[in-house]
Design an enzyme around this catalytic site. Structure first.
Site, PDB file in Angstrom:
ATOM      1  N   ASP A 149      33.151  39.701  56.214  1.00 57.80           N
ATOM      2  CA  ASP A 149      33.571  39.951  54.846  1.00 57.80           C
ATOM      3  C   ASP A 149      35.013  39.436  54.761  1.00 57.80           C
ATOM      4  OD1 ASP A 149      33.837  40.642  52.236  1.00 57.80           O
ATOM      5  OD2 ASP A 149      33.175  42.714  52.463  1.00 57.80           O
TER       6      ASP A 149
HETATM    7  C1  BGC Z   1      33.647  41.611  49.094  1.00 56.66           C
HETATM    8  C2  BGC Z   1      32.444  40.731  49.322  1.00 56.66           C
HETATM    9  C3  BGC Z   1      32.664  39.416  48.638  1.00 56.66           C
HETATM   10  C4  BGC Z   1      33.934  38.770  49.167  1.00 56.66           C
HETATM   11  C5  BGC Z   1      34.268  37.438  48.527  1.00 56.66           C
HETATM   12  C6  BGC Z   1      34.943  40.920  49.510  1.00 56.66           C
HETATM   13  O1  BGC Z   1      36.044  41.682  49.158  1.00 56.66           O
HETATM   14  O2  BGC Z   1      33.506  42.806  49.825  1.00 56.66           O
HETATM   15  O3  BGC Z   1      31.281  41.349  48.850  1.00 56.66           O
HETATM   16  O4  BGC Z   1      31.559  38.588  48.818  1.00 56.66           O
HETATM   17  O5  BGC Z   1      35.029  39.651  48.915  1.00 56.66           O
HETATM   18  O6  BGC Z   1      34.604  37.612  47.197  1.00 56.66           O
END
Ligand code: BGC
Length: 758
Positions: free
Chosen positions: A229
């Site tokens: 993530d």
């Molecule tokens: C979120 C993800 C997301 C990523 C990119 C993160 O903060 O938890 O679900 O895909 O950011 O935006």
């Protein structure tokens, strides 16, 4: 690994390999131009594309895309083909924008209705999350676009999401928090999996070898790539060793250097690094070498967004068939700003710069419906004025039916923070109560990403839950309210009466550093139904404008070995006057008493469409897993021998038909027998009971041979108490009895265990 990847690995330098293991910027992988390795772009996800022009995260910098209903809504469709269709559309849009991977689906379990990100997640039930998540993945990937099922695993809260350790016991992980991911991996092979920010039992997911390697790769056979993530990486070298291939976003070069240094020092082997790089290359080349052209007809997708929403809205209540509204016969009032400005999507990484938005007011106008509208409360959704209230009350007095558009503003629920209450803004609750006092025909239309309390539930006639229904929710609402579409969604989560009733009320969201899942496997309806607690609306609940009758529950057999499974069928008939869809649910209850289990668990669902008077047979296949729990002793799925109830229901609280089956376990061992094991423990399990049958009969005979009077003259307690004592005696306490030594007892225990080996 294919030859091309092998060849590239042989040509890449150490620094290039390390570089490929983190992003080039916020959304792209790094290219290696001299070897023809391109850079690819990824994009959020999951209910529309959030593709950025540049490197930024500014929402306004996104390309316009169609916003589809969020996960909370689409899950309520219980429709695998619909989720697949949504995936196909997203895949086409992604190809058009050169997006290699859509960052979704998000399938974490809704442990608490307070989780700020529940709007994105699918269900409180792992079977629903897995089935629908897998369907979405198949749809996107059918267009040769990748997916990233997220957030692996146990990302069930937003409070301290970057650092909190989710303290979850093994059985709870296996039965509740992991199976959705397991189903996605086994059914649809997602090209990537996004690891969660949080730690599980003390180890961050981004460097959790048990999670990423032992379980995901080795046990489940996952072949794709694990991506972090955004910003989840702490120790990059540990991450590579644990099988985390790609770190996102860019690391400023720091973690690339860590990798290079670790290889030089011998801390990381070149094989370990190659493994990570090979997964990145596979992801990049799969997309670029088989790229399909993208059709992006936004108008068509806008219409599709409404269709998906129509399948997803849940009619929670409809007293005296107030809905559908009768136009033009009735004088209809719409009130509440959500009618002109619906909350159609969630905040945070899934926020989409939508193509265009159609509100209920827009859609009513387009349909030529004569509907009066007054605001009811201010545009901020949380304040009002005496004048606005008075205007709404007066208009409500004059109307036949009042439709109040209500719900949660974005400030009440979003990624990055949890909710602290289940309540809607007070002004909205007050408005509903005030209007209900002057008009008995109140319909409440809700816009929220997670359950809310409804203090007015008994004062209104109808409630339509629209969740966050995408940019064309207005069309869906008008079609349902006026009867063009018969509602068919059902809740994929329980709506509790009070926050205090929720399973993890006492422990959520922990003390900042840790959060203990003390409720264990009792999540959602597994908790409410086992405790027979009243709820606002139960899991699986949803009404229709027609009615359905269930009959003819048939089983292919009533006694069978778990590995054979069983086929179940039931006939469902539309007994009303309108065509409609019904979601038929199958639950299994373990009556063997061998282990602590929820009162029932969902093991099948089907959605069918029926014309008035039409009947259809619905079939389900149950396998070993449908009856099994995770046996922490033997480390396998185990379905104890004995009786189970199969229930067919229209919701978890509306069971229409039941049947009993007798299952024979293919695994004999419920647990390892030790000198501490009691006769009672063994008696509860059919195979184990057989081993001590003679001893048990001897004990019974000893008791049965005495009259109650004889017994009481001899012992200071009643016979039943004595039986209980005998059954709760551990084998070790037989030492000295009939000359038994501890060696004899150990030998007997060993013999028992041997007899139970498969
Ligand atoms: C979120 C993800 C997301 C990523 C990119 C993160 O903060 O938890 O679900 O895909 O950011 O935006």
């Amino acid at each position: 690994m294919n030859n091309k990847i092998k060849d590239l690995l042989s040509k890449l330098t150490l620094e290039e390999k390390a570089g490929l293991c983190s992003g080039k910027d916020f959304w792209r992988t790094k290219p290696v131009e001299r070897l023809g390795i391109p850079s690819v772009m990824v994009s959020d996800g999951p209910s529309g594309l959030r593709t950025q022009f540049d490197n930024g995260v500014d929402e306004n910098d996104s390309r316009p895309a169609v916003s589809f209903p969020s996960g909370c809504a689409t899950a309520s469709s219980f429709d695998r083909s619909l989720l697949r269709h949504l995936g196909e559309i997203l895949g086409e849009e992604a190809n058009n924008y050169n997006v290699s991977t859509v960052l979704g689906p998000a399938i974490n379990i809704k442990r608490s209705p307070l989780c700020g990100r529940n709007f994105e997640y699918l269900s409180e039930d792992p079977y629903v999350s897995g089935e629908l998540g897998a369907a979405y993945i198949s749809g996107v990937q059918s267009k040769n676009v990748g997916t990233s099922v997220k957030h692996f695993a146990a990302n069930n809260q937003e409070t301290n999401r970057f650092s909190v350790s989710e303290e979850v016991d093994e059985r709870t992980l296996r039965e509740i928090y992991l199976p959705g991911f397991e189903t996605c991996v086994k059914k649809s092979a997602p090209t990537t999996i996004m690891c969660s920010y949080n730690a599980i039992n003390g180890e961050l997911s981004s460097q959790n070898k048990w999670l990423l390697k032992d379980l995901l790769r080795d046990e489940w056979g996952y072949k794709g790539m694990v991506v972090s993530d955004w910003g989840a990486v702490y120790n990059r070298v540990k991450g590579i060793k644990a099988d985390l291939s790609l770190e996102m976003p860019y690391s400023g070069g720091h973690t690339d250097n860590d990798i290079v240094e670790a290889v030089k020092s011998g801390e990381l082997t070149m094989e370990e690094l190659d493994e990570a790089v090979s997964h990145v290359l596979e992801m990049v080349l799969n997309y670029t070498e088989h790229k399909q052209s993208g059709v992006f007809d936004m108008e068509k997708d806008h219409a599709a967004s409404a269709k998906i929403a129509e399948e997803s809205c849940v009619l929670l209540k409809n007293e005296n068939c107030l809905l559908p509204l009768k136009a033009p016969a009735e004088k209809i009032l719409f009130t509440g700003c959500f009618a002109e400005n619906p909350r159609y999507g969630g905040g945070g990484s899934s926020k989409i710069k939508c193509y265009k938005m159609t509100s209920a007011i827009d859609a009513a106008r387009e349909a030529g419906l004569n509907v009066k509208y007054v605001k009811g409360y201010n545009d901020d959704f949380v304040t009002t004025s005496p004048a606005l209230t008075a205007e709404a009350e007066q208009a409500a007095r004059e109307a036949d039916t009042v439709v109040v558009f209500a719900g949660l503003p974005e400030s009440f629920e979003s990624e990055g923070a949890d909710r602290t209450s289940l309540d809607m803004p007070q002004v909205q609750n007050e408005l509903i109560e005030k209007l209900a006092a002057v008009n008995p025909h109140i319909v409440v239309v809700l816009h929220n990403g997670a359950p809310v309390t409804m203090p007015w539930v008994d004062k209104v006639a109808a409630i339509l839950e629209c969740y966050l229904g995408g940019e064309n929710i207005g069309t869906a609402q008008i079609n349902i309210l006026f009867g063009k579409t018969n509602p068919s969604g059902k809740l994929a989560e329980t709506f509790p009466l009070r926050l205090e009733d929720t399973p993890c009320y006492l422990t959520y969201p922990g003390n900042g550093r840790t959060c203990h899942y003390t409720e264990g496997i009792f999540v959602g309806y597994r908790w409410y139904d086992s405790r027979k607690m009243p709820v606002l609306f139960p899991f699986g609940h949803g009404l229709s404008y027609t009615s359905f009758e269930y009959s003819d529950l048939k089983l292919s057999k009533t006694a069978f070995e778990d590995s054979e499974g069983v086929d179940v069928s039931v006939t469902v008939k539309n007994t009303g006057d309108l065509e409609g869809k019904e979601i038929i649910q199958l639950y299994v209850s373990d009556k063997t008493g061998v282990e602590i289990r929820p009162e029932k668990e969902l093991k099948g669902f089907e959605k069918i469409s029926l014309k008035p008077g039409e009947s259809k047979k619905v079939t389900f296949k149950l396998d070993q897993r449908s009856f099994a729990y995770w046996n922490t002793d033997t480390k396998e799925w185990y379905a104890p021998s004995g009786n189970y109830i199969i229930s067919i229901g229209a919701s978890s609280r509306d069971i229409r038909l039941t049947a009993e089956v007798d299952v024979t376990s293919s695994g004999k061992k419920a647990f390892t027998i030790t000198p501490q094991t009691t006769m009672g423990d063994m008696l509860r399990n059919r195979e184990m009971a057989a081993l001590i049958h003679d001893d048990y009969m001897k004990a019974r005979k000893f008791l049965d041979d005495m009259t109650d009077e004889e017994f009481e003259a001899k012992f200071p307690f009643p016979k039943e108490g004595m039986l209980g004592m005998i059954l709760s005696n551990p084998f070790r306490s037989n030492r000295g009895r009939d000359g038994k030594t501890m060696e004899d007892i150990l030998k007997q225990v060993e013999d028992y265990n041997k007899a139970l080996e498969k």
